[in-house]
Design an enzyme around this catalytic site. Structure first.
Site, PDB file in Angstrom:
ATOM      1  N   ARG A 199      -6.474 -25.762  -7.010  1.00 23.15           N
ATOM      2  CA  ARG A 199      -5.045 -26.147  -6.960  1.00 23.15           C
ATOM      3  C   ARG A 199      -4.103 -25.039  -7.421  1.00 23.15           C
ATOM      4  NH1 ARG A 199      -7.498 -30.877  -8.382  1.00 23.15           N
ATOM      5  NH2 ARG A 199      -7.427 -32.350  -6.666  1.00 23.15           N
ATOM      6  N   LYS A 235       5.497 -15.578   0.003  1.00 30.82           N
ATOM      7  CA  LYS A 235       4.895 -16.249   1.169  1.00 30.82           C
ATOM      8  C   LYS A 235       3.449 -15.784   1.330  1.00 30.82           C
ATOM      9  CE  LYS A 235       9.005 -16.689   4.101  1.00 30.82           C
ATOM     10  NZ  LYS A 235       9.580 -16.252   5.373  1.00 30.82           N
ATOM     11  N   GLU A 253      10.971  -1.552   8.541  1.00 30.13           N
ATOM     12  CA  GLU A 253      11.467  -2.556   7.573  1.00 30.13           C
ATOM     13  C   GLU A 253      12.415  -1.905   6.562  1.00 30.13           C
ATOM     14  OE1 GLU A 253      10.992  -5.718   7.942  1.00 30.13           O
ATOM     15  OE2 GLU A 253       9.210  -5.871   9.214  1.00 30.13           O
ATOM     16  N   LYS A 309      15.512  -6.678  -0.576  1.00 32.24           N
ATOM     17  CA  LYS A 309      14.807  -7.935  -0.317  1.00 32.24           C
ATOM     18  C   LYS A 309      14.825  -8.820  -1.575  1.00 32.24           C
ATOM     19  CE  LYS A 309      10.932 -10.303   1.595  1.00 32.24           C
ATOM     20  NZ  LYS A 309       9.720 -10.336   2.380  1.00 32.24           N
ATOM     21  N   GLU A 367      14.493 -19.861   2.124  1.00 34.00           N
ATOM     22  CA  GLU A 367      15.068 -19.567   3.441  1.00 34.00           C
ATOM     23  C   GLU A 367      15.913 -20.718   3.976  1.00 34.00           C
ATOM     24  OE1 GLU A 367      12.348 -17.257   5.806  1.00 34.00           O
ATOM     25  OE2 GLU A 367      13.524 -17.629   7.605  1.00 34.00           O
ATOM     26  N   ARG A 393      18.681 -15.931   3.466  1.00 34.63           N
ATOM     27  CA  ARG A 393      17.402 -15.212   3.571  1.00 34.63           C
ATOM     28  C   ARG A 393      17.085 -14.903   5.035  1.00 34.63           C
ATOM     29  NH1 ARG A 393      11.633 -16.256   0.374  1.00 34.63           N
ATOM     30  NH2 ARG A 393      10.454 -14.723   1.508  1.00 34.63           N
ATOM     31  N   ASN A 399      15.548 -11.596   8.870  1.00 32.72           N
ATOM     32  CA  ASN A 399      14.985 -11.683  10.229  1.00 32.72           C
ATOM     33  C   ASN A 399      15.609 -10.692  11.198  1.00 32.72           C
ATOM     34  OD1 ASN A 399      13.142 -13.659   9.666  1.00 32.72           O
ATOM     35  ND2 ASN A 399      14.548 -15.340  10.167  1.00 32.72           N
ATOM     36  N   HIS A 432      13.769  -9.273  14.048  1.00 32.11           N
ATOM     37  CA  HIS A 432      12.502  -9.996  14.154  1.00 32.11           C
ATOM     38  C   HIS A 432      12.494 -11.049  15.255  1.00 32.11           C
ATOM     39  CE1 HIS A 432      11.569  -7.904  10.518  1.00 32.11           C
ATOM     40  NE2 HIS A 432      10.383  -8.459  10.441  1.00 32.11           N
ATOM     41  N   HIS A 491       9.409 -10.173  17.128  1.00 35.39           N
ATOM     42  CA  HIS A 491       8.202 -11.013  17.165  1.00 35.39           C
ATOM     43  C   HIS A 491       7.785 -11.286  18.593  1.00 35.39           C
ATOM     44  CE1 HIS A 491       8.358 -12.945  12.909  1.00 35.39           C
ATOM     45  NE2 HIS A 491       7.461 -11.984  12.981  1.00 35.39           N
ATOM     46  N   HIS A 506       3.727  -4.174  14.243  1.00 35.12           N
ATOM     47  CA  HIS A 506       4.824  -5.049  13.844  1.00 35.12           C
ATOM     48  C   HIS A 506       6.136  -4.259  13.682  1.00 35.12           C
ATOM     49  CE1 HIS A 506       6.849  -8.378  11.931  1.00 35.12           C
ATOM     50  NE2 HIS A 506       7.158  -7.591  10.906  1.00 35.12           N
TER      51      HIS A 506
HETATM   52  N1  NAD Z   1       4.016 -12.653   3.310  1.00 36.70           N
HETATM   53  C1  NAD Z   1       5.073 -12.088   3.830  1.00 36.70           C
HETATM   54  O1  NAD Z   1       6.219 -12.342   3.419  1.00 36.70           O
HETATM   55  C2  NAD Z   1       4.898 -11.089   4.940  1.00 36.70           C
HETATM   56  C3  NAD Z   1       5.983 -10.308   5.349  1.00 36.70           C
HETATM   57  C4  NAD Z   1       5.777  -9.346   6.323  1.00 36.70           C
HETATM   58  C5  NAD Z   1       4.512  -9.194   6.892  1.00 36.70           C
HETATM   59  N2  NAD Z   1       3.486  -9.989   6.480  1.00 36.70           N
HETATM   60  C6  NAD Z   1       2.148  -9.849   7.060  1.00 36.70           C
HETATM   61  O2  NAD Z   1       1.671  -8.544   6.749  1.00 36.70           O
HETATM   62  C7  NAD Z   1       0.698  -8.191   7.731  1.00 36.70           C
HETATM   63  C8  NAD Z   1       0.936  -6.759   8.130  1.00 36.70           C
HETATM   64  O3  NAD Z   1       0.789  -5.959   6.980  1.00 36.70           O
HETATM   65  P1  NAD Z   1       0.405  -4.420   7.049  1.00 36.70           P
HETATM   66  O4  NAD Z   1       1.251  -3.738   8.034  1.00 36.70           O
HETATM   67  O5  NAD Z   1       0.376  -3.947   5.658  1.00 36.70           O
HETATM   68  O6  NAD Z   1      -1.034  -4.458   7.735  1.00 36.70           O
HETATM   69  P2  NAD Z   1      -2.531  -4.420   7.192  1.00 36.70           P
HETATM   70  O7  NAD Z   1      -2.685  -5.141   5.939  1.00 36.70           O
HETATM   71  O8  NAD Z   1      -3.398  -4.852   8.332  1.00 36.70           O
HETATM   72  O9  NAD Z   1      -2.770  -2.866   6.971  1.00 36.70           O
HETATM   73  C9  NAD Z   1      -2.667  -1.979   8.060  1.00 36.70           C
HETATM   74  C10 NAD Z   1      -3.873  -1.055   8.129  1.00 36.70           C
HETATM   75  O10 NAD Z   1      -3.771  -0.059   7.128  1.00 36.70           O
HETATM   76  C11 NAD Z   1      -4.967  -0.013   6.348  1.00 36.70           C
HETATM   77  N3  NAD Z   1      -4.545   0.378   5.006  1.00 36.70           N
HETATM   78  C12 NAD Z   1      -3.831  -0.352   4.137  1.00 36.70           C
HETATM   79  N4  NAD Z   1      -3.500   0.382   3.070  1.00 36.70           N
HETATM   80  C13 NAD Z   1      -4.018   1.601   3.260  1.00 36.70           C
HETATM   81  C14 NAD Z   1      -4.000   2.814   2.524  1.00 36.70           C
HETATM   82  N5  NAD Z   1      -3.317   2.915   1.378  1.00 36.70           N
HETATM   83  N6  NAD Z   1      -4.655   3.880   3.016  1.00 36.70           N
HETATM   84  C15 NAD Z   1      -5.306   3.787   4.206  1.00 36.70           C
HETATM   85  N7  NAD Z   1      -5.338   2.697   4.964  1.00 36.70           N
HETATM   86  C16 NAD Z   1      -4.707   1.609   4.498  1.00 36.70           C
HETATM   87  C17 NAD Z   1      -5.549  -1.385   6.474  1.00 36.70           C
HETATM   88  O11 NAD Z   1      -6.940  -1.370   6.234  1.00 36.70           O
HETATM   89  C18 NAD Z   1      -5.209  -1.732   7.908  1.00 36.70           C
HETATM   90  O12 NAD Z   1      -6.135  -1.140   8.771  1.00 36.70           O
HETATM   91  C19 NAD Z   1       0.849  -9.167   8.868  1.00 36.70           C
HETATM   92  O13 NAD Z   1      -0.236 -10.063   8.838  1.00 36.70           O
HETATM   93  C20 NAD Z   1       2.143  -9.911   8.565  1.00 36.70           C
HETATM   94  O14 NAD Z   1       2.129 -11.232   9.038  1.00 36.70           O
HETATM   95  C21 NAD Z   1       3.655 -10.912   5.516  1.00 36.70           C
END
Ligand code: NAD
Length: 513
Positions: free
Chosen positions: A284, A306, A348, A386, A396, A400, A404, A407, A411, A423
């Site tokens: 939980r 999130k 971003e 942010k 949101e 907030r 977007n 986005h 998206h 992304h």
């Molecule tokens: N929770 C939220 O508010 C929120 C907001 C925006 C995006 N997201 C989510 O985030 C995800 C995208 O995140 P991301 O772009 O970080 O992608 P990711 O976590 O897939 O990382 C991208 C790639 O980089 C590699 N990597 C990460 N750090 C590294 C480092 N320091 N050195 C070498 N390689 C490294 C990873 O292994 C992966 O292959 C999506 O799933 C998206 O939905 C969430």
């Protein structure tokens, strides 16, 4: 333990800035001179006159030790903001004490600024009695070497105290978020984890990051007496699934995690979302700490609480709000990040500049090399945008949605490209398309979309929807995006660099015309 000591010559505003800083960071504030006065039952001027400077310095040392206290550091560690007298760290012993108990920030200003600020209070400043200009000039000369020997310095000329407090936060890379819970956001070395008090920590990471950064993280934790366990999951968005979450839950059980244990997410947005969600549901809900390792996750995914995972039907369809206890962003980790991932994350950053920080946008407009040279500053500015928005609107319900920007179209473009576009790349395309829409709707004047497009292009980001992606499919994808209600889509449209407006659009065909 990491208290903040504000130090510097008289008139730099240590007390005023300290109060604001303490409020922003939700930390107790201590004005050391006031503490000494109340203990001694006389003013600093009287102490100096009646007991002499050496006695005053002894009292200062005792007060400093008292003020810091002996609480041990932890996730909820009672750090303080402490405004010091202008000569409090002249004694090596005091300086060593302050530097081992936290971070000293030296505030500095031009002589004219200091004189202006001191003009009504020379009576309270015994070392400046008489000709204040002459006394202050000679004091600054005597202490020049001493003051300039502090690593973190903030200029406080001509700005209101609130902006100066923000500059101090920027220099420290330290924020506090009060959205769905209280937590700190720190830009600093991963070694800071050693100062946390946790129980039975387990590190969750992916295969790529495990090879590059897991050993270091484990050794930091071992150095403070922990025996961390690690769970390594496969890399990539395609593994942001219930199967991986389920695997995490089982690993937590096997590792003996109970309700007091802490999960440490070491990775990009995928790992943060997965580990955060697993932590939010395991028994939980247990604590988690987020150590983001991609630019996107530092400035975006790690902030806001999130968490979640994808279904085959769509991204992030299942999730929870479960903020971490701490976000610790070490920009050194970005050195191993592939360039394309770094550039994608920059979209971003630019977005945050367009929403609320023209100076950030301007820094980005100088190109990739400039961004890399000023990375720490850029990251801290982008995070702040942010943080301020989610503090005002954690769930949101209103503004907030400004986050977007880019986005709504982005998206849809990402989806229709079957995730061939990263992304950030899709968001860059989306920002330009939405800026053009803003021009057509006269939300902004002509030329803004070109300005945005040039900056993104200069950073190596795409700005046009690839020709092979059918427009109708993009519009359809916008319509079914889970965040939209049936009648109208709410767009965050740029009004100018630094300001966006939320606008409901019913005629989706017009969005890409
Ligand atoms: N929770 C939220 O508010 C929120 C907001 C925006 C995006 N997201 C989510 O985030 C995800 C995208 O995140 P991301 O772009 O970080 O992608 P990711 O976590 O897939 O990382 C991208 C790639 O980089 C590699 N990597 C990460 N750090 C590294 C480092 N320091 N050195 C070498 N390689 C490294 C990873 O292994 C992966 O292959 C999506 O799933 C998206 O939905 C969430």
């Amino acid at each position: 333990m990491n208290s903040i000591f504000l130090y510097g010559p008289p008139g730099t505003g240590k007390s005023t800035i300290g109060k604001i800083l303490a409020r922003n960071l939700k930390l107790p504030f201590v004005d050391l001179d006031r503490v000494i006065e109340s203990k001694a039952g006389m003013s600093i001027a009287q102490i100096m006159k009646q007991l002499g400077e050496p006695e005053f310095r002894d009292m200062e040392m005792a007060a400093l030790k008292d003020a810091v206290g002996h609480a041990s550091g932890g996730i909820d560690s009672p750090d303080k903001v402490i405004a010091l007298g202008g000569g409090a760290l002249l004694r090596d012993e005091n300086r060593l004490f302050a530097e081992t108990q936290g971070t000293v920030v030296l505030l500095m200003a031009e002589l004219t600024t200091l004189l202006e600020r001191l003009k009504n209070e020379t009576g309270k400043r015994p070392l400046l009695a008489g000709d204040v200009r002459e006394k202050l000039t000679s004091l600054l000369q005597q202490r020049r070497e001493h003051y300039s020997s502090f690593a973190i310095q903030v200029r406080v000329d001509e700005k209101p105290a609130s902006q100066n407090a923000f500059q101090v936060q920027m220099a420290l890379g330290r924020y506090h978020l009060s959205a769905m819970g209280e937590y700190e956001v720190i830009v600093g070395k991963i070694d800071r984890l050693a100062t946390l008090s946790m129980q039975n920590p387990v590190i969750v990471t992916d295969e790529n990051i495990a090879m590059l950064h897991l050993k270091k993280m484990e050794s930091v934790l071992r150095g403070s007496g922990y025996e961390p366990k690690s769970v390594i999951v496969p890399t990539g968005e395609e593994h942001k699934t219930l199967e991986t979450v389920s695997r995490l839950w089982k690993s937590f059980l096997e590792s003996g995690l109970d309700r007091k244990s802490t999960v440490i997410a070491l990775g990009g947005g995928v790992i943060g979302d997965l580990a955060g969600f697993a932590a939010s549901t395991y028994m939980r809900g247990i604590d988690w700490v987020c150590v983001p390792t991609t630019l996107l996750s530092i400035v975006d995914a790690s902030l806001g609480g999130k968490t979640g995972f994808d279904l085959t039907e769509g991204k992030n369809l299942i999730g929870s709000f479960h903020p971490p206890k701490l976000v610790l962003a070490d920009t050194q980790m970005l050195k191993t990040l592939p360039e394309a991932e770094f550039i994608s994350g920059l979209a971003e950053v630019v977005k945050h500049g367009i929403i609320a920080d023209p100076e950030l946008f301007s820094l980005c407009s100088r190109g990739l090399e400039c961004v890399k040279d000023n990375l720490a500053q850029i990251v801290k500015r982008a995070m702040r945008v942010k943080i301020r928005i989610i503090e005002d609107d954690p769930y949101e319900k209103g503004f907030r949605a400004a986050l977007n920007l880019g986005h709504t179209v982005g998206h849809a473009v990402e989806l229709v490209s079957r995730f061939q576009l990263r992304h950030g790349e899709a968001v860059a395309i989306g920002m330009v398309a939405e800026a053009k829409l803003a021009e057509r709707l006269t939300v902004t004047g002509k030329g803004l979309s070109d300005t945005i497009s040039e900056v993104l292009h200069h950073l190596g980001l795409p700005t046009q929807i690839p020709k092979q992606l059918p427009r109708e499919e993009i519009i359809r994808a916008m319509r079914v995006d889970k965040k939209k209600n049936a009648k109208a889509i709410r767009f965050a449209l740029p009004v100018e660099i630094g300001r966006v407006e939320l606008v409901d659009i019913t005629d989706l065909e017009s969005v890409l015309s």
